[in-house]
Enzyme design. Structure first.
Site, PDB file in Angstrom:
ATOM      1  N   ARG A 210      79.607 -19.926  18.230  1.00  0.00           N
ATOM      2  CA  ARG A 210      79.031 -21.108  17.587  1.00  0.00           C
ATOM      3  C   ARG A 210      77.590 -20.802  17.214  1.00  0.00           C
ATOM      4  O   ARG A 210      76.782 -20.470  18.101  1.00  0.00           O
ATOM      5  CB  ARG A 210      79.048 -22.283  18.566  1.00  0.00           C
ATOM      6  N   GLU A 212      74.910 -22.274  16.996  1.00  0.00           N
ATOM      7  CA  GLU A 212      74.052 -23.404  17.373  1.00  0.00           C
ATOM      8  C   GLU A 212      72.606 -22.955  17.202  1.00  0.00           C
ATOM      9  O   GLU A 212      72.187 -22.012  17.865  1.00  0.00           O
ATOM     10  CB  GLU A 212      74.258 -23.794  18.842  1.00  0.00           C
ATOM     11  N   ARG A 218      72.656 -25.899  28.008  1.00  0.00           N
ATOM     12  CA  ARG A 218      74.111 -26.070  28.093  1.00  0.00           C
ATOM     13  C   ARG A 218      74.857 -25.549  26.863  1.00  0.00           C
ATOM     14  O   ARG A 218      76.047 -25.808  26.703  1.00  0.00           O
ATOM     15  CB  ARG A 218      74.465 -27.527  28.382  1.00  0.00           C
ATOM     16  N   HIS A 219      74.172 -24.863  25.961  1.00  0.00           N
ATOM     17  CA  HIS A 219      74.835 -24.260  24.797  1.00  0.00           C
ATOM     18  C   HIS A 219      74.622 -22.752  24.787  1.00  0.00           C
ATOM     19  O   HIS A 219      73.531 -22.275  25.077  1.00  0.00           O
ATOM     20  CB  HIS A 219      74.263 -24.824  23.492  1.00  0.00           C
ATOM     21  N   GLU A 352      79.546 -32.844  28.893  1.00  0.00           N
ATOM     22  CA  GLU A 352      80.940 -32.693  28.439  1.00  0.00           C
ATOM     23  C   GLU A 352      81.502 -31.350  28.893  1.00  0.00           C
ATOM     24  O   GLU A 352      80.833 -30.327  28.779  1.00  0.00           O
ATOM     25  CB  GLU A 352      80.939 -32.766  26.905  1.00  0.00           C
ATOM     26  N   SER A 355      87.137 -31.008  25.265  1.00  0.00           N
ATOM     27  CA  SER A 355      87.537 -31.942  24.207  1.00  0.00           C
ATOM     28  C   SER A 355      88.989 -31.695  23.896  1.00  0.00           C
ATOM     29  O   SER A 355      89.434 -30.544  23.935  1.00  0.00           O
ATOM     30  CB  SER A 355      86.803 -31.644  22.902  1.00  0.00           C
ATOM     31  N   ARG A 403      80.603 -24.051  31.323  1.00  0.00           N
ATOM     32  CA  ARG A 403      80.205 -25.400  31.751  1.00  0.00           C
ATOM     33  C   ARG A 403      80.943 -25.809  33.026  1.00  0.00           C
ATOM     34  O   ARG A 403      80.391 -26.517  33.870  1.00  0.00           O
ATOM     35  CB  ARG A 403      80.454 -26.414  30.649  1.00  0.00           C
TER      36      ARG A 403
HETATM   37  P1  AMO Z   1      84.749 -28.456  21.329  1.00  0.00           P
HETATM   38  O1  AMO Z   1      83.991 -28.083  20.120  1.00  0.00           O
HETATM   39  O2  AMO Z   1      84.380 -29.727  21.999  1.00  0.00           O
HETATM   40  O3  AMO Z   1      86.313 -28.572  21.008  1.00  0.00           O
HETATM   41  O4  AMO Z   1      84.682 -27.281  22.393  1.00  0.00           O
HETATM   42  C1  AMO Z   1      85.432 -27.340  23.585  1.00  0.00           C
HETATM   43  C2  AMO Z   1      84.561 -27.059  24.779  1.00  0.00           C
HETATM   44  O5  AMO Z   1      83.987 -25.769  24.682  1.00  0.00           O
HETATM   45  C3  AMO Z   1      82.705 -25.765  25.286  1.00  0.00           C
HETATM   46  N1  AMO Z   1      81.693 -25.380  24.296  1.00  0.00           N
HETATM   47  C4  AMO Z   1      80.580 -24.707  24.564  1.00  0.00           C
HETATM   48  N2  AMO Z   1      80.087 -24.213  25.700  1.00  0.00           N
HETATM   49  C5  AMO Z   1      78.919 -23.577  25.644  1.00  0.00           C
HETATM   50  N3  AMO Z   1      78.192 -23.392  24.534  1.00  0.00           N
HETATM   51  C6  AMO Z   1      78.646 -23.873  23.345  1.00  0.00           C
HETATM   52  N4  AMO Z   1      77.930 -23.665  22.237  1.00  0.00           N
HETATM   53  C7  AMO Z   1      79.891 -24.565  23.333  1.00  0.00           C
HETATM   54  N5  AMO Z   1      80.601 -25.163  22.380  1.00  0.00           N
HETATM   55  C8  AMO Z   1      81.702 -25.646  22.982  1.00  0.00           C
HETATM   56  C9  AMO Z   1      82.438 -27.173  25.779  1.00  0.00           C
HETATM   57  C10 AMO Z   1      83.371 -27.996  24.938  1.00  0.00           C
HETATM   58  O6  AMO Z   1      83.741 -29.187  25.581  1.00  0.00           O
HETATM   59  N6  AMO Z   1      89.118 -27.223  19.144  1.00  0.00           N
HETATM   60  C11 AMO Z   1      88.496 -28.134  20.092  1.00  0.00           C
HETATM   61  C12 AMO Z   1      89.268 -28.224  21.371  1.00  0.00           C
HETATM   62  C13 AMO Z   1      90.622 -28.887  21.220  1.00  0.00           C
HETATM   63  O7  AMO Z   1      90.674 -29.989  20.660  1.00  0.00           O
HETATM   64  O8  AMO Z   1      91.613 -28.318  21.683  1.00  0.00           O
HETATM   65  C14 AMO Z   1      87.068 -27.655  20.346  1.00  0.00           C
HETATM   66  O9  AMO Z   1      86.705 -26.541  20.077  1.00  0.00           O
HETATM   67  O10 AMO Z   1      82.795 -27.220  27.160  1.00  0.00           O
HETATM   68  P1  ATP Z   2      80.723 -30.912  21.158  1.00  0.00           P
HETATM   69  O1  ATP Z   2      80.145 -29.755  20.402  1.00  0.00           O
HETATM   70  O2  ATP Z   2      82.160 -30.774  21.456  1.00  0.00           O
HETATM   71  O3  ATP Z   2      80.383 -32.275  20.607  1.00  0.00           O
HETATM   72  P2  ATP Z   2      78.687 -30.549  23.145  1.00  0.00           P
HETATM   73  O4  ATP Z   2      78.655 -30.999  24.546  1.00  0.00           O
HETATM   74  O5  ATP Z   2      78.369 -29.141  22.841  1.00  0.00           O
HETATM   75  O6  ATP Z   2      80.091 -30.898  22.596  1.00  0.00           O
HETATM   76  P3  ATP Z   2      76.983 -31.390  21.110  1.00  0.00           P
HETATM   77  O7  ATP Z   2      77.756 -32.146  20.086  1.00  0.00           O
HETATM   78  O8  ATP Z   2      76.502 -30.036  20.805  1.00  0.00           O
HETATM   79  O9  ATP Z   2      77.752 -31.484  22.462  1.00  0.00           O
HETATM   80  O10 ATP Z   2      75.754 -32.257  21.539  1.00  0.00           O
HETATM   81  C1  ATP Z   2      75.931 -33.615  21.868  1.00  0.00           C
HETATM   82  C2  ATP Z   2      74.798 -34.371  21.295  1.00  0.00           C
HETATM   83  O11 ATP Z   2      73.576 -33.858  21.776  1.00  0.00           O
HETATM   84  C3  ATP Z   2      74.758 -34.285  19.787  1.00  0.00           C
HETATM   85  O12 ATP Z   2      74.429 -35.537  19.287  1.00  0.00           O
HETATM   86  C4  ATP Z   2      73.679 -33.250  19.535  1.00  0.00           C
HETATM   87  O13 ATP Z   2      73.047 -33.467  18.323  1.00  0.00           O
HETATM   88  C5  ATP Z   2      72.747 -33.497  20.719  1.00  0.00           C
HETATM   89  N1  ATP Z   2      72.007 -32.313  21.085  1.00  0.00           N
HETATM   90  C6  ATP Z   2      72.500 -31.172  21.564  1.00  0.00           C
HETATM   91  N2  ATP Z   2      71.523 -30.314  21.798  1.00  0.00           N
HETATM   92  C7  ATP Z   2      70.383 -30.900  21.471  1.00  0.00           C
HETATM   93  C8  ATP Z   2      69.009 -30.529  21.462  1.00  0.00           C
HETATM   94  N3  ATP Z   2      68.598 -29.331  21.849  1.00  0.00           N
HETATM   95  N4  ATP Z   2      68.104 -31.420  21.057  1.00  0.00           N
HETATM   96  C9  ATP Z   2      68.492 -32.622  20.658  1.00  0.00           C
HETATM   97  N5  ATP Z   2      69.752 -33.038  20.625  1.00  0.00           N
HETATM   98  C10 ATP Z   2      70.690 -32.197  21.019  1.00  0.00           C
END
Ligand code: AMO
Ligand code: ATP
Length: 429
Positions: A210, A212, A218-219, A352, A355, A403
């Site tokens: 990703r 990001e 947490r990413h 989270e 998903s 996570r």
């Molecule tokens: P989603 O985008 O929510 O869903 O990703 C699923 C889970 O993967 C983890 N994750 C990450 N962990 C660390 N760093 C990241 N950048 C990151 N991005 C995602 C999280 C997240 O909840 N295709 C759907 C899943 C499905 O519907 O089967 C998907 O990718 O724990």
């Molecule tokens: P998913 O990608 O499945 O939604 P996630 O737990 O990775 O799961 P994000 O969507 O990346 O969540 O982030 C959740 C919310 O937090 C989003 O609204 C995103 O814009 C916000 N967010 C994430 N990181 C940051 C950051 N560094 N600063 C501000 N907002 C953030």
């Protein structure tokens, strides 16, 4: 024959061990080493009067973190770690470590995350860090066994792909001969296509990429996802499977990793089933009671909202019935109220974890949803055609392994749960 250090007990008369020199102490008439391997630490005690001069000579030239072989007699002693020590009659330096060390393994001075990651091989020698990765290994083994016992087939899907799956986060483009290609964000399309292949239940533990831009605790830019997909199942069925899996993993780690948990200082509480399932509308209501920046219908949850809801829930929970517009095109809308869909997130009070959703299995509805997201159906043709020749209803989820480890072990930074993290600034080691 050499023994793992943990197996050296006072009942054994003599032992041979190999390991790293953890600490060196010289008290004049008496010198000590602590020797470490992945199973533990043992004291090697050298009273100058009783130990041969050539051994003392070798001992004087050893630096910390060198690799050594020691043979000697084992004595019970209360003061030493594990209640025993070795008095050597043989000491060999297998590999001498340079000085000074780039990172202190004994950690008298705590190092910051970047310094630790720059020398991850040394950092991972710390018993606490090693314990995290032994637990991570036990956790993925437990998951694999559990999913296989539930009839899921272990699959491997391509990581070099032609299309995005998730929207939201960006893709990493790569050079692939004369074609446009990317690193895969999720096995989403492939696990769904295997439902059309009649595999019925599949799982994969693999990397997801990703792009990001932001740098958070947490990413990651390269994470590990545990994905499943099950045919003739709905969102409730796969939430049940996810809940069972989490409870199984916690139970298995609690049972098999007691020493590693103790090393990290975790008293692992096993989550209780069933996890509450709260609708999105209720979740934003809970969040809006305490947060300043209010969440409106159709907004994703902010980290502050996730924290507020997490505090009120106390343990793992699901957020269900999301607005269709903020979930990916493949999530199945409720037929009687299409503004909401059969999507869910598994939440830990801190963040989270997973998903998932019941998916759309009707070709025309899927095309409509892809177009509604402003995406072109052309790049999805390889995926869409599998919906035209007998696609069963199906559902699935993706769970972030880092996570899961991070929340289980109460780690403050996701980088603690990956050996060699890839983030906004880090491409080596
Ligand atoms: P989603 O985008 O929510 O869903 O990703 C699923 C889970 O993967 C983890 N994750 C990450 N962990 C660390 N760093 C990241 N950048 C990151 N991005 C995602 C999280 C997240 O909840 N295709 C759907 C899943 C499905 O519907 O089967 C998907 O990718 O724990
Ligand atoms: P998913 O990608 O499945 O939604 P996630 O737990 O990775 O799961 P994000 O969507 O990346 O969540 O982030 C959740 C919310 O937090 C989003 O609204 C995103 O814009 C916000 N967010 C994430 N990181 C940051 C950051 N560094 N600063 C501000 N907002 C953030």
């Amino acid at each position: 024959m050499r023994l793992p250090i943990r197996a050296v007990t006072p009942e054994i008369e003599s032992a041979e061990i190999v390991g790293w020199v953890h600490e060196v102490r010289d008290l004049g008439g008496l010198s000590f080493f602590l020797i470490r391997d992945r199973t533990g630490i043992i004291q090697v005690t050298m009273p100058k009067k009783n130990v041969p001069a050539e051994i003392l000579e070798v001992a004087r030239s050893v630096s910390r973190e060198s690799v050594v072989r020691v043979r000697g007699s084992v004595k019970a002693i209360d003061k030493a770690p594990g209640g025993r020590e070795i008095v050597p009659d043989y000491l060999e330096i297998i590999n001498l470590a340079e000085t000074p060390l780039p990172l202190d393994v004994v950690e008298k001075v705590p190092a910051d995350m970047d310094t630790r990651l720059d020398s991850r091989f040394l950092d991972a020698r710390k018993p606490r860090v090693r314990a995290i990765f032994f637990i991570r290994s036990a956790l993925t083994c437990a998951a694999t066994e559990f999913l296989a016992s539930r009839g899921c087939i272990n699959i491997t899907t391509p990581k070099i792909v032609a299309a995005a799956t998730e929207g939201g986060t960006e893709l990493f483009p790569i050079a692939y001969f004369e074609k446009e290609a990317f690193l895969n964000q999720s096995p989403q399309l492939y696990k769904q296509m295997l439902m059309a292949a009649g595999f019925e239940a599949v799982f994969e533990i693999g990397p997801i990429f990703r792009a990001e831009e932001h740098n958070t605790v947490r990413h990651l830019n390269e994470a590990t996802s545990l994905d499943i997909e099950v045919s003739f199942a709905d969102h409730n069925d796969v939430m049940g499977l996810l809940e069972d899996l989490i409870v199984h993993i916690y139970g298995s780690v609690a049972k098999n990793c007691a020493d590693d948990l103790a090393e990290i200082g975790i008293d692992l509480a096993i989550p209780e089933r069933p996890f509450p399932r709260i609708p999105y509308l209720e979740a934003i209501e809970i969040a809006n009671r305490s947060i300043e920046e209010k969440i409106s219908f159709g907004d994703d949850l902010t980290p502050a909202a996730e924290r507020a809801i997490g505090e009120s829930m106390g343990g793992h929970y699901f957020i269900v019935d999301w607005p269709t517009d903020i979930r990916p095109y493949y999530a199945m809308p409720y037929p009687d109220r299409p503004a909401f869909c059969k999507a869910f997130d598994l939440m830990h009070p801190r963040m989270e974890l997973a998903s998932g959703a019941q998916r759309i299995h009707d070709h025309d509805l899927l095309v409509e949803r892809i177009r509604a997201k402003g995406l072109s159906t052309e790049s999805f043709e390889f995926y869409l055609r599998t919906f035209r020749y007998g696609m069963p209803p199906h559902a699935g989820w993706g769970l972030g392994i880092e996570r899961l480890v991070m929340t289980m072990l109460d780690l403050s930074n996701i980088r603690e749960a990956v050996l060699f993290p890839r983030d906004r600034h880090r491409l080596t080691p």
